[in-house]
Write a protein that holds these residues in place. Structure first.
Motif, PDB file in Angstrom:
ATOM      1  N   CYS A  60       0.843  -1.194   0.000  1.00  0.00           N
ATOM      2  CA  CYS A  60       0.000   0.000   0.000  1.00  0.00           C
ATOM      3  C   CYS A  60       0.879   1.244   0.000  1.00  0.00           C
ATOM      4  O   CYS A  60       1.855   1.320   0.745  1.00  0.00           O
ATOM      5  CB  CYS A  60      -0.905  -0.005   1.224  1.00  0.00           C
ATOM      6  N   ALA A  61       0.527   2.196  -0.834  1.00  0.00           N
ATOM      7  CA  ALA A  61       1.288   3.440  -0.943  1.00  0.00           C
ATOM      8  C   ALA A  61       0.379   4.618  -0.641  1.00  0.00           C
ATOM      9  O   ALA A  61      -0.773   4.654  -1.077  1.00  0.00           O
ATOM     10  CB  ALA A  61       1.874   3.569  -2.350  1.00  0.00           C
ATOM     11  N   TYR A  62       0.916   5.567   0.107  1.00  0.00           N
ATOM     12  CA  TYR A  62       0.178   6.756   0.504  1.00  0.00           C
ATOM     13  C   TYR A  62       0.711   7.954  -0.276  1.00  0.00           C
ATOM     14  O   TYR A  62       1.905   8.215  -0.267  1.00  0.00           O
ATOM     15  CB  TYR A  62       0.337   6.998   1.999  1.00  0.00           C
ATOM     16  N   VAL A  63      -0.201   8.694  -0.928  1.00  0.00           N
ATOM     17  CA  VAL A  63       0.184   9.835  -1.756  1.00  0.00           C
ATOM     18  C   VAL A  63      -0.669  11.033  -1.373  1.00  0.00           C
ATOM     19  O   VAL A  63      -1.900  10.956  -1.405  1.00  0.00           O
ATOM     20  CB  VAL A  63      -0.014   9.529  -3.256  1.00  0.00           C
ATOM     21  N   MET A  64      -0.014  12.131  -1.013  1.00  0.00           N
ATOM     22  CA  MET A  64      -0.740  13.337  -0.638  1.00  0.00           C
ATOM     23  C   MET A  64      -1.373  13.975  -1.874  1.00  0.00           C
ATOM     24  O   MET A  64      -0.780  13.997  -2.946  1.00  0.00           O
ATOM     25  CB  MET A  64       0.215  14.325   0.027  1.00  0.00           C
ATOM     26  N   SER A  65      -2.565  14.507  -1.702  1.00  0.00           N
ATOM     27  CA  SER A  65      -3.235  15.215  -2.792  1.00  0.00           C
ATOM     28  C   SER A  65      -2.602  16.593  -2.960  1.00  0.00           C
ATOM     29  O   SER A  65      -2.181  17.216  -1.997  1.00  0.00           O
ATOM     30  CB  SER A  65      -4.720  15.382  -2.496  1.00  0.00           C
ATOM     31  N   ASN A  66      -2.584  17.064  -4.202  1.00  0.00           N
ATOM     32  CA  ASN A  66      -2.098  18.414  -4.456  1.00  0.00           C
ATOM     33  C   ASN A  66      -3.250  19.348  -4.814  1.00  0.00           C
ATOM     34  O   ASN A  66      -3.043  20.436  -5.299  1.00  0.00           O
ATOM     35  CB  ASN A  66      -1.031  18.419  -5.550  1.00  0.00           C
ATOM     36  N   LYS A  67      -4.475  18.911  -4.558  1.00  0.00           N
ATOM     37  CA  LYS A  67      -5.654  19.727  -4.834  1.00  0.00           C
ATOM     38  C   LYS A  67      -5.870  20.747  -3.721  1.00  0.00           C
ATOM     39  O   LYS A  67      -5.721  20.427  -2.542  1.00  0.00           O
ATOM     40  CB  LYS A  67      -6.915  18.855  -4.917  1.00  0.00           C
ATOM     41  N   PRO A  68      -6.265  21.964  -4.067  1.00  0.00           N
ATOM     42  CA  PRO A  68      -6.604  22.946  -3.040  1.00  0.00           C
ATOM     43  C   PRO A  68      -7.726  22.387  -2.150  1.00  0.00           C
ATOM     44  O   PRO A  68      -8.663  21.771  -2.635  1.00  0.00           O
ATOM     45  CB  PRO A  68      -7.104  24.148  -3.847  1.00  0.00           C
ATOM     46  N   GLY A  69      -7.598  22.595  -0.856  1.00  0.00           N
ATOM     47  CA  GLY A  69      -8.602  22.095   0.077  1.00  0.00           C
ATOM     48  C   GLY A  69      -8.310  20.694   0.586  1.00  0.00           C
ATOM     49  O   GLY A  69      -8.784  20.296   1.635  1.00  0.00           O
ATOM     50  N   LYS A  70      -7.529  19.917  -0.165  1.00  0.00           N
ATOM     51  CA  LYS A  70      -7.151  18.571   0.272  1.00  0.00           C
ATOM     52  C   LYS A  70      -5.690  18.493   0.690  1.00  0.00           C
ATOM     53  O   LYS A  70      -5.316  17.612   1.436  1.00  0.00           O
ATOM     54  CB  LYS A  70      -7.384  17.542  -0.853  1.00  0.00           C
ATOM     55  N   PHE A  71      -4.873  19.418   0.213  1.00  0.00           N
ATOM     56  CA  PHE A  71      -3.440  19.368   0.492  1.00  0.00           C
ATOM     57  C   PHE A  71      -3.200  19.374   1.992  1.00  0.00           C
ATOM     58  O   PHE A  71      -3.659  20.259   2.703  1.00  0.00           O
ATOM     59  CB  PHE A  71      -2.714  20.535  -0.176  1.00  0.00           C
ATOM     60  N   GLY A  72      -2.495  18.367   2.490  1.00  0.00           N
ATOM     61  CA  GLY A  72      -2.177  18.265   3.901  1.00  0.00           C
ATOM     62  C   GLY A  72      -3.293  17.707   4.763  1.00  0.00           C
ATOM     63  O   GLY A  72      -3.133  17.543   5.957  1.00  0.00           O
ATOM     64  N   ALA A  73      -4.446  17.408   4.171  1.00  0.00           N
ATOM     65  CA  ALA A  73      -5.599  16.929   4.948  1.00  0.00           C
ATOM     66  C   ALA A  73      -5.700  15.408   4.961  1.00  0.00           C
ATOM     67  O   ALA A  73      -6.532  14.850   5.657  1.00  0.00           O
ATOM     68  CB  ALA A  73      -6.892  17.520   4.379  1.00  0.00           C
ATOM     69  N   GLY A  74      -4.883  14.736   4.182  1.00  0.00           N
ATOM     70  CA  GLY A  74      -4.936  13.283   4.115  1.00  0.00           C
ATOM     71  C   GLY A  74      -4.145  12.770   2.926  1.00  0.00           C
ATOM     72  O   GLY A  74      -3.355  13.508   2.332  1.00  0.00           O
ATOM     73  N   TRP A  75      -4.385  11.508   2.583  1.00  0.00           N
ATOM     74  CA  TRP A  75      -3.633  10.857   1.517  1.00  0.00           C
ATOM     75  C   TRP A  75      -4.551   9.986   0.684  1.00  0.00           C
ATOM     76  O   TRP A  75      -5.566   9.485   1.161  1.00  0.00           O
ATOM     77  CB  TRP A  75      -2.548   9.941   2.102  1.00  0.00           C
ATOM     78  N   TYR A  76      -4.132   9.772  -0.543  1.00  0.00           N
ATOM     79  CA  TYR A  76      -4.739   8.708  -1.342  1.00  0.00           C
ATOM     80  C   TYR A  76      -3.990   7.434  -0.999  1.00  0.00           C
ATOM     81  O   TYR A  76      -2.766   7.416  -0.963  1.00  0.00           O
ATOM     82  CB  TYR A  76      -4.628   8.994  -2.836  1.00  0.00           C
ATOM     83  N   LEU A  77      -4.728   6.386  -0.752  1.00  0.00           N
ATOM     84  CA  LEU A  77      -4.153   5.080  -0.444  1.00  0.00           C
ATOM     85  C   LEU A  77      -4.335   4.198  -1.668  1.00  0.00           C
ATOM     86  O   LEU A  77      -5.458   3.936  -2.089  1.00  0.00           O
ATOM     87  CB  LEU A  77      -4.858   4.470   0.772  1.00  0.00           C
ATOM     88  N   PHE A  78      -3.220   3.785  -2.260  1.00  0.00           N
ATOM     89  CA  PHE A  78      -3.220   2.890  -3.405  1.00  0.00           C
ATOM     90  C   PHE A  78      -2.845   1.495  -2.928  1.00  0.00           C
ATOM     91  O   PHE A  78      -1.871   1.339  -2.187  1.00  0.00           O
ATOM     92  CB  PHE A  78      -2.209   3.351  -4.461  1.00  0.00           C
ATOM     93  N   LYS A  79      -3.594   0.475  -3.376  1.00  0.00           N
ATOM     94  CA  LYS A  79      -3.337  -0.908  -2.953  1.00  0.00           C
ATOM     95  C   LYS A  79      -2.911  -1.742  -4.153  1.00  0.00           C
ATOM     96  O   LYS A  79      -3.669  -1.939  -5.090  1.00  0.00           O
ATOM     97  CB  LYS A  79      -4.596  -1.508  -2.321  1.00  0.00           C
TER      98      LYS A  79
END
Length: 148
Positions: A60-79
Motif C-alpha cells: 500500500c502506498a500513501y500519496v498526498m493530494s495536491n488539490k486545493p482544500g485537500k493538500f495536507g488533509a490526508g492521503w490517497y491510499l493505493f493498494k
C-alpha cells in the motif's frame, strides 16, 4: 486574456444582479490532476495511517493530494497486489508505503529511466518512508513501482 475578461464580466454581473461577488478558481488549480496509477488499482482517501487498511498480500502506498482544500488533509491510499510494474502519475510529496506482502518479495522504486532509486524486502508487515537516494522522502523522482 479572453477568459480573464469573461471571468471579470461574470463577477461584475453577479455583483450587480445578486449583490455578491463570484470568485473564480484559477485555471492552474482547477486543472491540477489527482494522483493515479497505470494499470489502475484500488484508490481511497484516508486521513490517517491504519494498518488494517492494507490487507495481507498487498503493498500500500500513501500519496498526498495536491488539490486545493485537500493538500495536507490526508492521503490517497493505493493498494497493489499484482506482481507487475506500475506507472505513477502525479505522485508528489511525502512517500510512505506499508508493505504487507508475503513470500519475501522485493519492491523496487524506479526513476524516469527505470533506474532503482530505492527497494524494500520485508519479512513481515512494515511501514516506512521511501527514500529515493536524494536525501528526501518524496515521490517526485519516482516514476514507477515494481511490486515484485
Amino acid at each position: 486574456m479572453r477568459h480573464r475578461l469573461l471571468a471579470a464580466l461574470a463577477a461584475v454581473a453577479s455583483t450587480v444582479l445578486l449583490g455578491t461577488a463570484v470568485t473564480a478558481v484559477p485555471a492552474a488549480e482547477a486543472a491540477t490532476p489527482e494522483p493515479s496509477v497505470s494499470p489502475g488499482v484500488s484508490r481511497t482517501w484516508v486521513t490517517e495511517f491504519v494498518s488494517s487498511d492494507c490487507p495481507s498480500g498487498y503493498l500500500c502506498a500513501y500519496v498526498m493530494s495536491n488539490k486545493p482544500g485537500k493538500f495536507g488533509a490526508g492521503w490517497y491510499l493505493f493498494k497493489f497486489t499484482k506482481c507487475i510494474t506500475y506507472d505513477l502519475n502525479y505522485w508528489h510529496y511525502d512517500a510512505w508505503v506499508f508493505d504487507h506482502q508475503t513470500g519475501g518479495v522485493t519492491t523496487r522504486f524506479l526513476g524516469q529511466n527505470n533506474q532503482v532509486l530505492d527497494s524494500m524486502k520485508v519479512a513481515g508487515p512494515a511501514i516506512r518512508w521511501v527514500s529515493p537516494k536524494n536525501g528526501y522522502h518524496q515521490w517526485d523522482p519516482i516514476y514507477k513501482i515494481d511490486v515484485c
